[in-house]
Write a protein that holds these residues in place. Structure first.
Motif, mmCIF file in Angstrom:
data_model
loop_
_atom_site.group_PDB
_atom_site.id
_atom_site.type_symbol
_atom_site.label_atom_id
_atom_site.label_comp_id
_atom_site.label_asym_id
_atom_site.label_seq_id
_atom_site.Cartn_x
_atom_site.Cartn_y
_atom_site.Cartn_z
ATOM 1 N N GLY A 162 -9.173 6.527 18.127
ATOM 2 C CA GLY A 162 -8.832 6.857 16.772
ATOM 3 C C GLY A 162 -9.981 7.076 15.889
ATOM 4 N N VAL A 163 -11.172 6.354 16.507
ATOM 5 C CA VAL A 163 -12.465 6.573 15.462
ATOM 6 C C VAL A 163 -12.790 8.034 14.990
ATOM 7 N N PHE A 164 -12.462 8.880 15.658
ATOM 8 C CA PHE A 164 -12.584 10.257 15.324
ATOM 9 C C PHE A 164 -11.252 11.144 15.439
ATOM 10 N N ASP A 165 -10.920 11.722 14.653
ATOM 11 C CA ASP A 165 -9.723 12.607 14.732
ATOM 12 C C ASP A 165 -9.909 14.163 15.187
ATOM 13 N N GLU A 166 -11.068 14.392 15.168
ATOM 14 C CA GLU A 166 -11.540 15.451 15.808
ATOM 15 C C GLU A 166 -12.832 15.530 15.907
ATOM 16 N N VAL A 167 -13.431 16.322 16.903
ATOM 17 C CA VAL A 167 -14.612 16.248 17.564
ATOM 18 C C VAL A 167 -15.374 17.848 17.447
ATOM 19 N N PHE A 168 -16.539 17.996 17.039
ATOM 20 C CA PHE A 168 -17.013 19.317 17.072
ATOM 21 C C PHE A 168 -18.429 19.072 17.893
ATOM 22 N N ILE A 169 -18.957 20.195 18.444
ATOM 23 C CA ILE A 169 -20.239 20.126 18.979
ATOM 24 C C ILE A 169 -21.079 21.423 18.473
ATOM 25 N N ILE A 170 -22.016 21.554 18.057
ATOM 26 C CA ILE A 170 -23.105 22.421 17.639
ATOM 27 C C ILE A 170 -24.331 22.466 18.217
ATOM 28 N N TYR A 171 -24.552 23.693 18.851
ATOM 29 C CA TYR A 171 -25.803 23.980 19.665
ATOM 30 C C TYR A 171 -26.139 25.518 19.698
ATOM 31 N N ASN A 172 -27.405 25.964 20.198
ATOM 32 C CA ASN A 172 -27.796 27.276 20.283
ATOM 33 C C ASN A 172 -27.169 27.652 21.802
ATOM 34 N N HIS A 173 -26.388 28.667 21.809
ATOM 35 C CA HIS A 173 -26.029 29.327 22.933
ATOM 36 C C HIS A 173 -27.173 30.352 23.497
ATOM 37 N N HIS A 174 -27.510 30.253 24.568
ATOM 38 C CA HIS A 174 -28.669 30.920 25.299
ATOM 39 C C HIS A 174 -27.991 32.534 25.527
ATOM 40 N N VAL A 175 -28.308 33.747 24.896
ATOM 41 C CA VAL A 175 -27.874 35.044 25.122
ATOM 42 C C VAL A 175 -28.553 35.530 26.119
ATOM 43 N N ASN A 176 -30.006 35.763 25.962
ATOM 44 C CA ASN A 176 -31.035 36.131 26.895
ATOM 45 C C ASN A 176 -32.352 35.637 26.507
ATOM 46 N N SER A 177 -33.580 36.146 27.048
ATOM 47 C CA SER A 177 -34.879 35.577 26.776
ATOM 48 C C SER A 177 -35.407 35.846 25.300
ATOM 49 N N ILE A 178 -34.663 36.841 24.720
ATOM 50 C CA ILE A 178 -35.112 36.963 23.233
ATOM 51 C C ILE A 178 -34.258 36.764 22.329
ATOM 52 N N SER A 179 -32.923 36.359 22.734
ATOM 53 C CA SER A 179 -31.904 35.971 21.761
ATOM 54 C C SER A 179 -31.045 35.009 21.949
ATOM 55 N N GLN A 180 -30.489 34.399 20.900
ATOM 56 C CA GLN A 180 -29.628 33.131 20.992
ATOM 57 C C GLN A 180 -28.913 33.076 19.788
ATOM 58 N N SER A 181 -27.675 32.673 19.875
ATOM 59 C CA SER A 181 -26.679 32.348 19.004
ATOM 60 C C SER A 181 -26.054 31.048 18.662
ATOM 61 N N LEU A 182 -25.897 30.648 17.405
ATOM 62 C CA LEU A 182 -25.332 29.476 16.901
ATOM 63 C C LEU A 182 -23.934 29.209 17.361
ATOM 64 N N ARG A 183 -23.566 28.223 17.923
ATOM 65 C CA ARG A 183 -22.031 27.820 18.117
ATOM 66 C C ARG A 183 -21.734 26.647 17.705
ATOM 67 N N SER A 184 -20.453 26.553 17.031
ATOM 68 C CA SER A 184 -20.015 25.405 16.562
ATOM 69 C C SER A 184 -18.589 25.400 16.998
ATOM 70 N N GLU A 185 -18.254 24.468 18.085
ATOM 71 C CA GLU A 185 -16.938 24.579 18.973
ATOM 72 C C GLU A 185 -16.179 23.203 18.543
ATOM 73 N N LYS A 186 -14.843 23.470 18.534
ATOM 74 C CA LYS A 186 -14.098 22.136 18.562
ATOM 75 C C LYS A 186 -13.979 21.828 19.909
ATOM 76 N N LEU A 187 -14.236 20.496 20.124
ATOM 77 C CA LEU A 187 -14.213 20.031 21.490
ATOM 78 C C LEU A 187 -12.811 19.155 21.648
ATOM 79 N N LEU A 188 -12.600 18.303 20.486
ATOM 80 C CA LEU A 188 -11.241 17.679 20.632
ATOM 81 C C LEU A 188 -10.603 17.707 19.293
#
Length: 287
Positions: A162-188
């Motif tokens: 109960g320390v957290f009620d929800e958890v998100f993870i934010i990172y850069n998703h690898h698309v290809n060698s010249i492109s990446q996309s920002l991701r913010s996903e709900k884990l819990l």
């Protein structure tokens, strides 16, 4: 106009810089290939454990705390950055997104907590006295689960406690060698199983031990696998970003060398012309 010696020194130093950035580009390209291979190899495991958990969680009435949505009083953010720079906008894009979400959603530090994976993110948030509760300053270029298992398990445990009620993870998703996309996903909490229940063939199974006992083991492992998979993905994006940044730096250095060489040649021609003019003027004075 700069002297010939100054221009020559700048050309020499820029060439040395170009050699360094070229070497770093080649190193990052090598690391990228291995990181992509590792991320691809890990994907089937995540898919399989997701499929198993879906069958167990969606086809029964087991009431596990990781599956229950509750009132949100505190949010946890897992922020994945690198522990070193020279990677273009790789770190800044993640940090800006997390900072933006915190400013928009929370009014005090009691309403959120940051779990920083990577020195860049940890240093940024600690310098601004933001609530960093866990951190892993350095993650290897080709990480193994042992490096982050404690943080992953602590994150899951804090949600269950109960320390957290929800958890998100934010990172850069690898698309290809010249492109990446920002991701913010709900884990819990894990709401995807109930939301996607109709999409799965929920065959009836008999479980031994009980469904609840199976979920007690599988759900934490599933969330930990999601965290580790995101880190592998982010590492591939980091190597790609650094390779691209070093290639751009090498190209810029080449352009600077070309410009300086042109300046050097013009200055040398001007010096030669000046010397010839002085000689002719001296000869004319003697006649």
């Amino acid at each position: 106009m700069a002297s010939l010696i100054d221009i020559k020194q700048r050309i020499t130093s820029t060439k040395k810089t170009s050699q360094i950035t070229k070497a770093m580009q080649m190193v990052s390209a090598s690391k990228l290939g291995r990181a992509e291979e590792k991320a691809r190899a890990y994907a089937p495991y995540v898919e399989k454990i997701r499929d198993v958990v879906t069958h167990v969680a969606s086809g029964n009435s087991a009431d596990h705390p990781m599956l229950v949505t509750r009132a949100v009083h505190r949010t946890g953010y897992i922020v994945v950055t690198s522990h070193k720079g020279l990677a273009g906008a790789y770190n800044s894009s993640v940090i800006k997104e997390v900072y933006k979400q915190i400013q928009e959603k929370h009014t005090s530090s009691e309403e959120y907590a940051i779990i920083a994976l990577g020195r860049a993110g940890a240093d940024f948030f600690k310098a601004r006295h933001m609530n960093v509760v866990l951190e892993v300053p350095s993650i290897s270029d080709h990480p193994i689960f042992a490096e982050i298992k404690d943080v992953a398990r602590n994150t899951v445990q804090m949600f269950e406690d109960g320390v957290f009620d929800e958890v998100f993870i934010i990172y850069n998703h690898h698309v290809n060698s010249i492109s990446q996309s920002l991701r913010s996903e709900k884990l819990l909490p894990l709401t995807e199983f109930h939301e996607n229940e109709a999409e799965h063939d929920l065959t009836t199974y008999e479980f031994e031990p009980s469904e609840g006992e199976i979920l007690e083991v599988l759900l934490p492992q599933y969330v930990e696998s999601l965290i580790f998979g995101a880190i592998l993905d982010a590492k591939a994006a980091e190597h790609a970003a650094r390779m691209t940044a070093m290639r751009s730096a090498t190209d810029n250095a080449t352009d600077i060398i070309d410009d300086l060489s042109l300046q050097y040649n013009r200055a040398r021609q001007a010096a030669i012309t000046q010397e010839i003019t002085e000689i002719i003027g001296g000869v004319a004075a003697l006649e």
